[in-house]
Design a protein around this motif. Structure first.
Motif, PDB file in Angstrom:
ATOM      1  N   ALA A 183       0.981  -1.211   0.122  1.00  0.00           N
ATOM      2  CA  ALA A 183      -0.060   0.031  -0.093  1.00  0.00           C
ATOM      3  C   ALA A 183       0.824   1.215  -0.015  1.00  0.00           C
ATOM      4  CB  ALA A 183      -1.070  -0.255   1.220  1.00  0.00           C
ATOM      5  N   CYS A 184       2.127   1.257   0.696  1.00  0.00           N
ATOM      6  CA  CYS A 184       2.833   2.279   0.618  1.00  0.00           C
ATOM      7  C   CYS A 184       3.324   2.521  -0.785  1.00  0.00           C
ATOM      8  CB  CYS A 184       4.072   2.168   1.532  1.00  0.00           C
ATOM      9  SG  CYS A 184       3.760   2.231   3.459  1.00  0.00           S
ATOM     10  N   MET A 185       3.799   1.707  -1.411  1.00  0.00           N
ATOM     11  CA  MET A 185       4.032   1.903  -2.989  1.00  0.00           C
ATOM     12  C   MET A 185       2.928   2.576  -3.743  1.00  0.00           C
ATOM     13  SD  MET A 185       7.181   0.801  -2.679  1.00  0.00           S
ATOM     14  CE  MET A 185       7.181   0.857  -0.782  1.00  0.00           C
ATOM     15  N   ASP A 186       1.728   2.252  -3.355  1.00  0.00           N
ATOM     16  CA  ASP A 186       0.588   2.469  -3.983  1.00  0.00           C
ATOM     17  C   ASP A 186       0.203   4.098  -3.784  1.00  0.00           C
ATOM     18  OD1 ASP A 186      -1.671   2.124  -5.851  1.00  0.00           O
ATOM     19  OD2 ASP A 186      -3.121   1.971  -3.960  1.00  0.00           O
ATOM     20  N   ARG A 187       0.919   4.508  -2.532  1.00  0.00           N
ATOM     21  CA  ARG A 187       0.743   5.978  -2.263  1.00  0.00           C
ATOM     22  C   ARG A 187       1.745   6.540  -2.675  1.00  0.00           C
ATOM     23  NH1 ARG A 187      -3.290   2.315  -0.635  1.00  0.00           N
ATOM     24  NH2 ARG A 187      -4.713   3.547   1.009  1.00  0.00           N
ATOM     25  N   ILE A 188       2.926   6.148  -2.586  1.00  0.00           N
ATOM     26  CA  ILE A 188       4.291   6.972  -2.944  1.00  0.00           C
ATOM     27  C   ILE A 188       4.050   7.286  -4.414  1.00  0.00           C
ATOM     28  CG2 ILE A 188       6.781   7.010  -3.336  1.00  0.00           C
ATOM     29  CD1 ILE A 188       6.644   5.116  -0.673  1.00  0.00           C
ATOM     30  N   GLN A 189       4.075   6.324  -5.108  1.00  0.00           N
ATOM     31  CA  GLN A 189       4.160   6.614  -6.590  1.00  0.00           C
ATOM     32  C   GLN A 189       3.359   7.620  -7.199  1.00  0.00           C
ATOM     33  OE1 GLN A 189       1.521   5.555  -9.391  1.00  0.00           O
ATOM     34  NE2 GLN A 189       3.084   5.501 -11.173  1.00  0.00           N
ATOM     35  N   PRO A 190       1.940   7.707  -6.775  1.00  0.00           N
ATOM     36  CA  PRO A 190       1.140   8.786  -7.488  1.00  0.00           C
ATOM     37  C   PRO A 190       1.707  10.210  -6.841  1.00  0.00           C
ATOM     38  CG  PRO A 190      -0.125   7.454  -6.074  1.00  0.00           C
ATOM     39  CD  PRO A 190       1.069   6.535  -6.426  1.00  0.00           C
ATOM     40  N   PHE A 191       2.209   9.870  -5.328  1.00  0.00           N
ATOM     41  CA  PHE A 191       2.509  11.173  -4.730  1.00  0.00           C
ATOM     42  C   PHE A 191       3.642  11.898  -5.414  1.00  0.00           C
ATOM     43  CE2 PHE A 191       4.918  13.596  -1.638  1.00  0.00           C
ATOM     44  CZ  PHE A 191       3.917  14.250  -0.865  1.00  0.00           C
ATOM     45  N   LEU A 192       4.737  10.755  -5.907  1.00  0.00           N
ATOM     46  CA  LEU A 192       5.922  11.251  -6.693  1.00  0.00           C
ATOM     47  C   LEU A 192       5.472  11.947  -7.935  1.00  0.00           C
ATOM     48  CD1 LEU A 192       8.985  11.455  -7.030  1.00  0.00           C
ATOM     49  CD2 LEU A 192       8.736   8.901  -7.981  1.00  0.00           C
ATOM     50  N   HIS A 193       4.643  11.422  -8.597  1.00  0.00           N
ATOM     51  CA  HIS A 193       4.088  12.018  -9.979  1.00  0.00           C
ATOM     52  C   HIS A 193       3.614  13.561  -9.679  1.00  0.00           C
ATOM     53  CE1 HIS A 193       4.056   8.835 -13.101  1.00  0.00           C
ATOM     54  NE2 HIS A 193       4.855   8.247 -12.142  1.00  0.00           N
ATOM     55  N   ASN A 194       2.854  13.593  -8.696  1.00  0.00           N
ATOM     56  CA  ASN A 194       2.165  14.569  -8.586  1.00  0.00           C
ATOM     57  C   ASN A 194       3.003  16.061  -8.162  1.00  0.00           C
ATOM     58  OD1 ASN A 194      -0.923  15.168  -8.567  1.00  0.00           O
ATOM     59  ND2 ASN A 194      -0.832  13.189  -7.690  1.00  0.00           N
ATOM     60  N   THR A 195       4.291  15.589  -7.482  1.00  0.00           N
ATOM     61  CA  THR A 195       5.442  16.491  -7.061  1.00  0.00           C
ATOM     62  C   THR A 195       6.076  16.911  -8.220  1.00  0.00           C
ATOM     63  OG1 THR A 195       7.041  14.931  -6.511  1.00  0.00           O
ATOM     64  CG2 THR A 195       5.647  15.546  -4.848  1.00  0.00           C
ATOM     65  N   LEU A 196       5.965  15.952  -9.277  1.00  0.00           N
ATOM     66  CA  LEU A 196       6.847  16.439 -10.403  1.00  0.00           C
ATOM     67  C   LEU A 196       5.992  16.990 -11.784  1.00  0.00           C
ATOM     68  CD1 LEU A 196       9.204  13.470 -10.337  1.00  0.00           C
ATOM     69  CD2 LEU A 196       9.692  15.801  -9.626  1.00  0.00           C
ATOM     70  N   THR A 197       4.473  16.856 -11.508  1.00  0.00           N
ATOM     71  CA  THR A 197       3.711  17.450 -12.590  1.00  0.00           C
ATOM     72  C   THR A 197       2.732  18.536 -12.136  1.00  0.00           C
ATOM     73  OG1 THR A 197       2.191  15.768 -11.934  1.00  0.00           O
ATOM     74  CG2 THR A 197       3.616  15.115 -13.561  1.00  0.00           C
ATOM     75  N   GLY A 198       3.464  19.559 -11.296  1.00  0.00           N
ATOM     76  CA  GLY A 198       2.541  20.599 -10.576  1.00  0.00           C
ATOM     77  C   GLY A 198       1.352  20.214  -9.968  1.00  0.00           C
ATOM     78  N   GLY A 199       1.503  18.986  -9.249  1.00  0.00           N
ATOM     79  CA  GLY A 199       0.182  18.858  -8.373  1.00  0.00           C
ATOM     80  C   GLY A 199      -1.045  18.326  -9.259  1.00  0.00           C
ATOM     81  N   HIS A 200      -0.821  17.982 -10.305  1.00  0.00           N
ATOM     82  CA  HIS A 200      -1.736  17.852 -11.253  1.00  0.00           C
ATOM     83  C   HIS A 200      -3.099  17.149 -10.580  1.00  0.00           C
ATOM     84  CE1 HIS A 200      -3.628  16.754 -15.091  1.00  0.00           C
ATOM     85  NE2 HIS A 200      -4.075  15.636 -14.812  1.00  0.00           N
ATOM     86  N   THR A 201      -3.201  15.818 -10.034  1.00  0.00           N
ATOM     87  CA  THR A 201      -4.454  15.273  -9.610  1.00  0.00           C
ATOM     88  C   THR A 201      -4.799  16.172  -8.214  1.00  0.00           C
ATOM     89  OG1 THR A 201      -3.096  13.646  -8.452  1.00  0.00           O
ATOM     90  CG2 THR A 201      -3.914  13.048 -10.720  1.00  0.00           C
ATOM     91  N   TRP A 202      -3.971  16.797  -7.668  1.00  0.00           N
ATOM     92  CA  TRP A 202      -4.093  17.293  -6.396  1.00  0.00           C
ATOM     93  C   TRP A 202      -4.992  18.533  -6.658  1.00  0.00           C
ATOM     94  CZ3 TRP A 202       1.109  17.122  -4.126  1.00  0.00           C
ATOM     95  CH2 TRP A 202       1.643  15.754  -3.946  1.00  0.00           C
ATOM     96  N   VAL A 203      -4.543  19.402  -7.663  1.00  0.00           N
ATOM     97  CA  VAL A 203      -5.293  20.421  -8.212  1.00  0.00           C
ATOM     98  C   VAL A 203      -6.489  20.240  -8.598  1.00  0.00           C
ATOM     99  CG1 VAL A 203      -5.054  22.559  -9.624  1.00  0.00           C
ATOM    100  CG2 VAL A 203      -3.078  21.883  -8.574  1.00  0.00           C
ATOM    101  N   GLU A 204      -6.707  19.203  -9.596  1.00  0.00           N
ATOM    102  CA  GLU A 204      -7.966  18.895 -10.210  1.00  0.00           C
ATOM    103  C   GLU A 204      -8.864  18.387  -9.247  1.00  0.00           C
ATOM    104  OE1 GLU A 204      -7.579  15.698 -12.959  1.00  0.00           O
ATOM    105  OE2 GLU A 204      -7.127  17.026 -14.826  1.00  0.00           O
ATOM    106  N   GLY A 205      -8.459  17.722  -8.174  1.00  0.00           N
ATOM    107  CA  GLY A 205      -9.302  17.035  -6.924  1.00  0.00           C
ATOM    108  C   GLY A 205      -9.444  18.149  -5.959  1.00  0.00           C
ATOM    109  N   ALA A 206      -9.238  19.024  -5.967  1.00  0.00           N
ATOM    110  CA  ALA A 206      -8.856  20.179  -4.648  1.00  0.00           C
ATOM    111  C   ALA A 206      -8.707  19.577  -3.537  1.00  0.00           C
ATOM    112  CB  ALA A 206     -10.544  20.816  -4.669  1.00  0.00           C
ATOM    113  N   VAL A 207      -7.567  18.910  -3.517  1.00  0.00           N
ATOM    114  CA  VAL A 207      -7.283  18.030  -2.253  1.00  0.00           C
ATOM    115  C   VAL A 207      -6.487  18.945  -1.317  1.00  0.00           C
ATOM    116  CG1 VAL A 207      -5.454  16.370  -1.758  1.00  0.00           C
ATOM    117  CG2 VAL A 207      -6.527  15.894  -3.630  1.00  0.00           C
ATOM    118  N   THR A 208      -6.836  18.666  -0.068  1.00  0.00           N
ATOM    119  CA  THR A 208      -6.230  19.357   1.093  1.00  0.00           C
ATOM    120  C   THR A 208      -4.965  18.672   1.700  1.00  0.00           C
ATOM    121  OG1 THR A 208      -7.710  18.433   2.819  1.00  0.00           O
ATOM    122  CG2 THR A 208      -8.715  20.306   1.507  1.00  0.00           C
ATOM    123  N   LYS A 209      -4.482  19.471   2.568  1.00  0.00           N
ATOM    124  CA  LYS A 209      -3.228  19.074   3.546  1.00  0.00           C
ATOM    125  C   LYS A 209      -3.679  17.904   4.204  1.00  0.00           C
ATOM    126  CE  LYS A 209       0.126  20.254   6.599  1.00  0.00           C
ATOM    127  NZ  LYS A 209       0.743  21.446   7.485  1.00  0.00           N
TER     128      LYS A 209
END
Length: 205
Positions: free
Chosen positions: A142-168
């Motif tokens: 499960a850690c891998m399942d969390r880390i991978q998209p987290f890593l991608h978001n840090t390198l793509t301008g928070g793409h899915t976080w911005v789209e989903g209005a994700v909070t801290k």
């Protein structure tokens, strides 16, 4: 060539495995919200599963004592198979997650029975163990399942976080399993959460 044109052999178990292998090719058509690091498109389920399986091997030295890396890798490669029929559910989709368990159970019932009974049950039990996130192996996967998209978001301008209005708060809750399972990675998570707040990719609440 359609599956209807499949030429069988005399061993029925071999036929079932080959047909199942053809069926799961559909994972390449199940697209996730996570964007590829080159920002060319969103990744598909097959790419995500491969990526986290490799990461499970790479992070082996940080795994908690007693973790069976091979079992965790197996979970990584099978954990999203049901999405062939159930579709991908965005982690922060409140409405979609209400029906996720039911949709995925129906998908599992339909998919894993395609295999020989013993193999189908083994794969299903791995999928269920991953989903329950109660054992050391499943927590590591499960850690891998969390880390991978987290890593991608840090390198793509928070793409899915911005789209989903994700909070801290939402992000930290999603990644909570990493804190106890891979504490060496948790510091990196926290630093990137704060960086993402500063950049406006996630809300500071």
């Amino acid at each position: 060539m359609a599956i209807e044109e499949f030429v069988p052999c005399i061993n029925e178990d071999v036929n079932k495995i080959l047909k199942f292998s053809a069926e799961i090719d559909k994972m390449t058509s199940v697209f996730r919200r996570t964007m590829l690091i080159d920002k060319s498109r969103c990744e598909n389920d097959a790419e995500h599963s491969w990526h986290i399986a490799v990461m499970a091997v790479l992070f082996e030295k940080f795994a908690p004592a007693g973790t069976d890396i091979f079992r965790a890798v197996k979970m990584c490669v099978v954990h999203d198979l049901v999405e062939i029929y159930a579709g991908d559910t965005y982690a922060y989709d409140t409405d979609g997650n209400k029906s996720k368990a039911e949709r995925e159970k129906k998908a599992a019932d339909r998919l894993f029975c395609m295999l020989p009974d013993e193999i189908g049950m083994k794969i299903r039990l791995l999928w269920e163990e991953f989903d329950s996130m109660k054992t050391p192996d499943s927590k590591y996967a499960a850690c891998m399942d969390r880390i991978q998209p987290f890593l991608h978001n840090t390198l793509t301008g928070g793409h899915t976080w911005v789209e989903g209005a994700v909070t801290k708060k939402m992000l930290l809750e999603r990644c909570a399993v990493i804190k106890d399972t891979l504490p060496e990675v948790w510091d990196w998570i926290l630093k990137n959460v704060e960086n993402s707040v500063c950049r406006g990719w996630i809300k500071d609440r």
